[in-house]
Design a protein around this motif. Structure first.
Motif, PDB file in Angstrom:
ATOM      1  N   UNK A  25       1.149  -1.147  -0.353  1.00  0.00           N
ATOM      2  CA  UNK A  25       0.403   0.576   0.076  1.00  0.00           C
ATOM      3  C   UNK A  25       0.727   1.466   0.159  1.00  0.00           C
ATOM      4  N   UNK A  26       0.098   2.722  -0.611  1.00  0.00           N
ATOM      5  CA  UNK A  26       1.257   3.588  -0.527  1.00  0.00           C
ATOM      6  C   UNK A  26       0.537   4.873  -0.158  1.00  0.00           C
ATOM      7  N   UNK A  27       1.238   5.269   0.395  1.00  0.00           N
ATOM      8  CA  UNK A  27      -0.053   7.023   0.050  1.00  0.00           C
ATOM      9  C   UNK A  27       0.588   7.806  -0.565  1.00  0.00           C
ATOM     10  N   UNK A  28       0.534   8.588  -1.234  1.00  0.00           N
ATOM     11  CA  UNK A  28      -0.105   9.830  -1.914  1.00  0.00           C
ATOM     12  C   UNK A  28       0.049  11.096  -1.970  1.00  0.00           C
ATOM     13  N   UNK A  29       0.435  11.652  -1.542  1.00  0.00           N
ATOM     14  CA  UNK A  29       0.744  13.181  -1.016  1.00  0.00           C
ATOM     15  C   UNK A  29       0.760  14.241  -1.960  1.00  0.00           C
ATOM     16  N   UNK A  30      -0.316  14.798  -1.819  1.00  0.00           N
ATOM     17  CA  UNK A  30      -0.507  16.711  -3.223  1.00  0.00           C
ATOM     18  C   UNK A  30       1.307  16.853  -3.207  1.00  0.00           C
ATOM     19  N   UNK A  31       1.470  17.877  -4.437  1.00  0.00           N
ATOM     20  CA  UNK A  31       2.657  18.786  -3.152  1.00  0.00           C
ATOM     21  C   UNK A  31       2.626  19.679  -3.611  1.00  0.00           C
ATOM     22  N   UNK A  32       1.241  19.908  -4.822  1.00  0.00           N
ATOM     23  CA  UNK A  32       0.625  21.583  -4.951  1.00  0.00           C
ATOM     24  C   UNK A  32       1.359  22.240  -6.898  1.00  0.00           C
ATOM     25  N   UNK A  33       1.983  20.965  -6.948  1.00  0.00           N
ATOM     26  CA  UNK A  33       2.892  21.310  -8.309  1.00  0.00           C
ATOM     27  C   UNK A  33       1.949  20.747  -9.521  1.00  0.00           C
ATOM     28  N   UNK A  34       2.010  20.835 -11.178  1.00  0.00           N
ATOM     29  CA  UNK A  34       1.667  20.492 -11.992  1.00  0.00           C
ATOM     30  C   UNK A  34       2.722  19.948 -12.814  1.00  0.00           C
ATOM     31  N   UNK A  35       2.371  18.677 -13.550  1.00  0.00           N
ATOM     32  CA  UNK A  35       3.365  18.250 -14.257  1.00  0.00           C
ATOM     33  C   UNK A  35       2.459  18.367 -15.636  1.00  0.00           C
ATOM     34  N   UNK A  36       3.343  17.479 -16.693  1.00  0.00           N
ATOM     35  CA  UNK A  36       2.676  17.202 -18.123  1.00  0.00           C
ATOM     36  C   UNK A  36       2.617  16.335 -18.698  1.00  0.00           C
ATOM     37  N   UNK A  37       2.214  15.561 -19.692  1.00  0.00           N
ATOM     38  CA  UNK A  37       2.543  14.700 -19.795  1.00  0.00           C
ATOM     39  C   UNK A  37       1.807  14.282 -21.003  1.00  0.00           C
ATOM     40  N   UNK A  38       2.742  14.283 -22.809  1.00  0.00           N
ATOM     41  CA  UNK A  38       2.221  14.614 -23.395  1.00  0.00           C
ATOM     42  C   UNK A  38       1.268  15.454 -24.114  1.00  0.00           C
ATOM     43  N   UNK A  39       1.372  16.476 -23.409  1.00  0.00           N
ATOM     44  CA  UNK A  39      -0.078  17.601 -23.425  1.00  0.00           C
ATOM     45  C   UNK A  39      -0.841  17.796 -22.127  1.00  0.00           C
TER      46      UNK A  39
END
Length: 70
Positions: free
Chosen positions: A23-37
């Protein structure tokens, strides 16, 4: 407190090499990324550790705060 974090687990058929699921915890960073637009919100993915009380059996999930990043 960090808001909007989520817990995610592997599906029963996704067993790791060691025969265990994770199991894993996913914590938002407040940053945005882009993959293929396609834009997405970046997250830190951390596996939690567990504490167990030997007296009562209560369990508690926790993460190393140094893995949170800044």
């Amino acid at each position: 407190m960090i808001e909007n974090a989520r817990i995610e687990g592997q599906h029963p058929f996704e067993v790791g090499v060691d025969g265990k699921t994770r199991i894993s915890i996913h914590i938002p960073t407040g940053e945005q990324g882009s993959f293929l637009g396609i834009k997405y919100n970046k997250e830190n993915k951390i596996e939690p550790s567990v504490r167990i009380c030997p007296s009562c059996g209560k369990i508690e999930l926790y993460i190393d705060k140094d893995k949170l990043g800044d």
